[in-house]
Design a protein around this motif. Structure first.
Motif, PDB file in Angstrom:
ATOM      1  N   LEU A   1       3.944   5.567  -5.764  1.00  0.00           N
ATOM      2  CA  LEU A   1       3.967   5.562  -7.225  1.00  0.00           C
ATOM      3  C   LEU A   1       2.853   6.434  -7.801  1.00  0.00           C
ATOM      4  O   LEU A   1       3.086   7.186  -8.756  1.00  0.00           O
ATOM      5  CB  LEU A   1       3.852   4.133  -7.748  1.00  0.00           C
ATOM      6  N   VAL A   2       1.668   6.369  -7.237  1.00  0.00           N
ATOM      7  CA  VAL A   2       0.550   7.177  -7.732  1.00  0.00           C
ATOM      8  C   VAL A   2       0.837   8.664  -7.544  1.00  0.00           C
ATOM      9  O   VAL A   2       0.654   9.468  -8.471  1.00  0.00           O
ATOM     10  CB  VAL A   2      -0.762   6.778  -7.027  1.00  0.00           C
ATOM     11  N   ILE A   3       1.316   9.041  -6.375  1.00  0.00           N
ATOM     12  CA  ILE A   3       1.634  10.448  -6.120  1.00  0.00           C
ATOM     13  C   ILE A   3       2.773  10.917  -7.016  1.00  0.00           C
ATOM     14  O   ILE A   3       2.750  12.033  -7.539  1.00  0.00           O
ATOM     15  CB  ILE A   3       1.955  10.663  -4.627  1.00  0.00           C
ATOM     16  N   SER A   4       3.772  10.066  -7.227  1.00  0.00           N
ATOM     17  CA  SER A   4       4.884  10.423  -8.109  1.00  0.00           C
ATOM     18  C   SER A   4       4.422  10.623  -9.548  1.00  0.00           C
ATOM     19  O   SER A   4       4.852  11.565 -10.221  1.00  0.00           O
ATOM     20  CB  SER A   4       5.954   9.331  -8.077  1.00  0.00           C
TER      21      SER A   4
ATOM     22  N   VAL B   1       0.828  -1.216   0.000  1.00  0.00           N
ATOM     23  CA  VAL B   1       0.000   0.000   0.000  1.00  0.00           C
ATOM     24  C   VAL B   1       0.862   1.265   0.000  1.00  0.00           C
ATOM     25  O   VAL B   1       0.624   2.163  -0.820  1.00  0.00           O
ATOM     26  CB  VAL B   1      -1.004  -0.021   1.178  1.00  0.00           C
ATOM     27  N   PRO B   2       1.895   1.386   0.865  1.00  0.00           N
ATOM     28  CA  PRO B   2       2.729   2.601   0.787  1.00  0.00           C
ATOM     29  C   PRO B   2       3.475   2.737  -0.542  1.00  0.00           C
ATOM     30  O   PRO B   2       3.612   3.848  -1.063  1.00  0.00           O
ATOM     31  CB  PRO B   2       3.721   2.431   1.948  1.00  0.00           C
ATOM     32  N   THR B   3       3.932   1.623  -1.100  1.00  0.00           N
ATOM     33  CA  THR B   3       4.621   1.681  -2.392  1.00  0.00           C
ATOM     34  C   THR B   3       3.669   2.137  -3.488  1.00  0.00           C
ATOM     35  O   THR B   3       4.032   2.975  -4.328  1.00  0.00           O
ATOM     36  CB  THR B   3       5.220   0.310  -2.739  1.00  0.00           C
TER      37      THR B   3
ATOM     38  N   ALA C   1       3.235  14.106 -14.041  1.00  0.00           N
ATOM     39  CA  ALA C   1       2.318  14.527 -15.100  1.00  0.00           C
ATOM     40  C   ALA C   1       1.987  16.013 -14.985  1.00  0.00           C
ATOM     41  O   ALA C   1       1.811  16.697 -15.986  1.00  0.00           O
ATOM     42  CB  ALA C   1       1.039  13.698 -15.035  1.00  0.00           C
ATOM     43  N   ALA C   2       1.928  16.516 -13.772  1.00  0.00           N
ATOM     44  CA  ALA C   2       1.591  17.928 -13.581  1.00  0.00           C
ATOM     45  C   ALA C   2       2.753  18.854 -13.925  1.00  0.00           C
ATOM     46  O   ALA C   2       2.536  20.009 -14.293  1.00  0.00           O
ATOM     47  CB  ALA C   2       1.153  18.165 -12.139  1.00  0.00           C
ATOM     48  N   THR C   3       3.986  18.370 -13.827  1.00  0.00           N
ATOM     49  CA  THR C   3       5.141  19.248 -14.050  1.00  0.00           C
ATOM     50  C   THR C   3       5.957  18.886 -15.286  1.00  0.00           C
ATOM     51  O   THR C   3       6.954  19.545 -15.562  1.00  0.00           O
ATOM     52  CB  THR C   3       6.075  19.201 -12.827  1.00  0.00           C
ATOM     53  N   ALA C   4       5.560  17.864 -16.022  1.00  0.00           N
ATOM     54  CA  ALA C   4       6.321  17.456 -17.208  1.00  0.00           C
ATOM     55  C   ALA C   4       6.221  18.524 -18.299  1.00  0.00           C
ATOM     56  O   ALA C   4       5.235  19.260 -18.390  1.00  0.00           O
ATOM     57  CB  ALA C   4       5.799  16.126 -17.731  1.00  0.00           C
TER      58      ALA C   4
END
Length: 67
Positions: free
Chosen positions: A42-45, A36-38, A50-53
């Motif tokens: 990954l989702v947050i990353s 779950v933490p991994t 995607a927001a800063t690319a």
């Protein structure tokens, strides 16, 4: 004597009046503390990437550009 020491260690962390819940299985432990933490990381990353690319530059179209 060793059994008395080991049984005493399990009572050190319990507060008065607490009732421990059911134990987690090995699979539940791995899912809760590893998978779950991994997955959240990954989702947050991916969202942050995607927001800063950099955006792909649109190529000039024949319709919007005359040479």
């Amino acid at each position: 004597m060793l059994n008395n020491l080991v049984s005493g260690l399990s009572m050190i962390n319990q507060e008065d009046g607490t009732i421990p819940g059911p134990a987690l299985s090995a699979l539940e432990t791995v899912i809760t503390f590893v998978i779950v933490p991994t997955a959240l990381f990954l989702v947050i990353s991916l969202i942050a990437y995607a927001a800063t690319a950099d955006r792909k530059k649109s190529e000039k179209s024949v319709i919007t550009h005359i040479e």
